[in-house]
Design a protein around this motif. Sequence first.
Motif, PDB file in Angstrom:
ATOM      1  N   PHE A  58       0.809  -1.218   0.000  1.00 25.89           N
ATOM      2  CA  PHE A  58       0.000   0.000   0.000  1.00 25.89           C
ATOM      3  C   PHE A  58       0.844   1.270   0.000  1.00 25.89           C
ATOM      4  N   LYS A  59       2.140   1.175  -0.230  1.00 28.86           N
ATOM      5  CA  LYS A  59       3.016   2.351  -0.192  1.00 28.86           C
ATOM      6  C   LYS A  59       2.567   3.469  -1.129  1.00 28.86           C
ATOM      7  N   GLU A  60       2.120   3.121  -2.320  1.00 32.93           N
ATOM      8  CA  GLU A  60       1.774   4.137  -3.315  1.00 32.93           C
ATOM      9  C   GLU A  60       0.510   4.907  -2.972  1.00 32.93           C
ATOM     10  N   ASN A  61      -0.403   4.276  -2.241  1.00 29.50           N
ATOM     11  CA  ASN A  61      -1.670   4.917  -1.898  1.00 29.50           C
ATOM     12  C   ASN A  61      -2.201   4.224  -0.649  1.00 29.50           C
ATOM     13  N   SER A  62      -2.023   4.853   0.501  1.00 30.23           N
ATOM     14  CA  SER A  62      -2.315   4.193   1.764  1.00 30.23           C
ATOM     15  C   SER A  62      -3.172   5.053   2.681  1.00 30.23           C
ATOM     16  N   CYS A  63      -4.008   4.369   3.439  1.00 29.66           N
ATOM     17  CA  CYS A  63      -4.764   5.063   4.485  1.00 29.66           C
ATOM     18  C   CYS A  63      -3.982   5.137   5.786  1.00 29.66           C
ATOM     19  N   CYS A  64      -3.074   4.195   6.002  1.00 28.43           N
ATOM     20  CA  CYS A  64      -2.321   4.205   7.259  1.00 28.43           C
ATOM     21  C   CYS A  64      -0.978   4.898   7.075  1.00 28.43           C
ATOM     22  N   ARG A  65      -0.448   5.337   8.183  1.00 29.76           N
ATOM     23  CA  ARG A  65       0.891   5.913   8.220  1.00 29.76           C
ATOM     24  C   ARG A  65       1.790   4.921   8.955  1.00 29.76           C
ATOM     25  N   ASP A  66       3.070   5.009   8.709  1.00 26.10           N
ATOM     26  CA  ASP A  66       3.989   4.020   9.261  1.00 26.10           C
ATOM     27  C   ASP A  66       3.885   3.918  10.778  1.00 26.10           C
ATOM     28  N   ASN A  67       3.804   5.034  11.474  1.00 26.38           N
ATOM     29  CA  ASN A  67       3.728   4.989  12.942  1.00 26.38           C
ATOM     30  C   ASN A  67       2.451   4.283  13.414  1.00 26.38           C
ATOM     31  N   GLU A  68       1.362   4.442  12.684  1.00 24.70           N
ATOM     32  CA  GLU A  68       0.100   3.806  13.073  1.00 24.70           C
ATOM     33  C   GLU A  68       0.158   2.293  12.897  1.00 24.70           C
ATOM     34  N   ILE A  69       0.665   1.850  11.760  1.00 29.17           N
ATOM     35  CA  ILE A  69       0.695   0.413  11.511  1.00 29.17           C
ATOM     36  C   ILE A  69       1.762  -0.262  12.374  1.00 29.17           C
ATOM     37  N   ARG A  70       2.853   0.434  12.644  1.00 33.77           N
ATOM     38  CA  ARG A  70       3.862  -0.126  13.561  1.00 33.77           C
ATOM     39  C   ARG A  70       3.269  -0.339  14.952  1.00 33.77           C
ATOM     40  N   LEU A  71       2.517   0.636  15.428  1.00 29.19           N
ATOM     41  CA  LEU A  71       1.864   0.519  16.727  1.00 29.19           C
ATOM     42  C   LEU A  71       0.918  -0.676  16.739  1.00 29.19           C
ATOM     43  N   MET A  72       0.157  -0.826  15.700  1.00 27.61           N
ATOM     44  CA  MET A  72      -0.792  -1.926  15.600  1.00 27.61           C
ATOM     45  C   MET A  72      -0.066  -3.279  15.610  1.00 27.61           C
ATOM     46  N   PHE A  73       0.961  -3.401  14.798  1.00 19.36           N
ATOM     47  CA  PHE A  73       1.704  -4.656  14.731  1.00 19.36           C
ATOM     48  C   PHE A  73       2.397  -4.961  16.057  1.00 19.36           C
ATOM     49  N   SER A  74       2.825  -3.943  16.772  1.00 16.90           N
ATOM     50  CA  SER A  74       3.559  -4.165  18.020  1.00 16.90           C
ATOM     51  C   SER A  74       2.665  -4.684  19.139  1.00 16.90           C
ATOM     52  N   ARG A  75       1.371  -4.540  19.008  1.00 16.46           N
ATOM     53  CA  ARG A  75       0.448  -4.914  20.073  1.00 16.46           C
ATOM     54  C   ARG A  75      -0.209  -6.272  19.879  1.00 16.46           C
ATOM     55  N   VAL A  76       0.102  -6.955  18.814  1.00 10.40           N
ATOM     56  CA  VAL A  76      -0.549  -8.227  18.531  1.00 10.40           C
ATOM     57  C   VAL A  76       0.474  -9.354  18.611  1.00 10.40           C
TER      58      VAL A  76
END
Length: 163
Positions: A58-76
């Motif tokens: 989704f790099k070219e067109n994304s709803c999430c930002r890197d900090n948001e998805i990193r936070l999400m991945f870190s909690r699961v």
Amino acid sequence: MTLELILTLFCLLLSSVWTTNDSSYTISSISSNTAPYCSFFSNRAPSPQPALTNCTWFKENSCCRDNEIRLMFSRVRPLIGSSSECTRFINVLMCYVCSPLQYGFYRSERLHVCLSYCNRMYKACATALMKGIPVGELYANGREFCLSRRYEVHDTYNYSSCF
């Protein structure tokens, strides 16, 4: 509701994730004249995010930002004993927040998942452990598995309304 609280609640719904760059699983495109918007993120517009380290397709067109998805991945936490196929299904599902088409399958603060995806994910994750019990023993089928994660499940063959 703060972004961190929303992400925390979302993470509680998921049971496993690892980072992946595998985009072999695709989401059906939504055939509509509606301009994409990010319903999970207060309807902001999708934009290029070249620094994404997860959900990189989704790099070219994304709803999430890197900090948001990193936070999400870190909690699961990953499911114990999950196969690489199970991990990919969970990763792709988790990355829905980055999809610029999420307005079609994230509605009323719920993720709408196609029954066919639930069934394939259930089959791939049947031997992985949740609460120390194999997923295939905890749940009878993909529908039950997805409903236990609090997803809306659609039997439809109209894949534009579900993930």
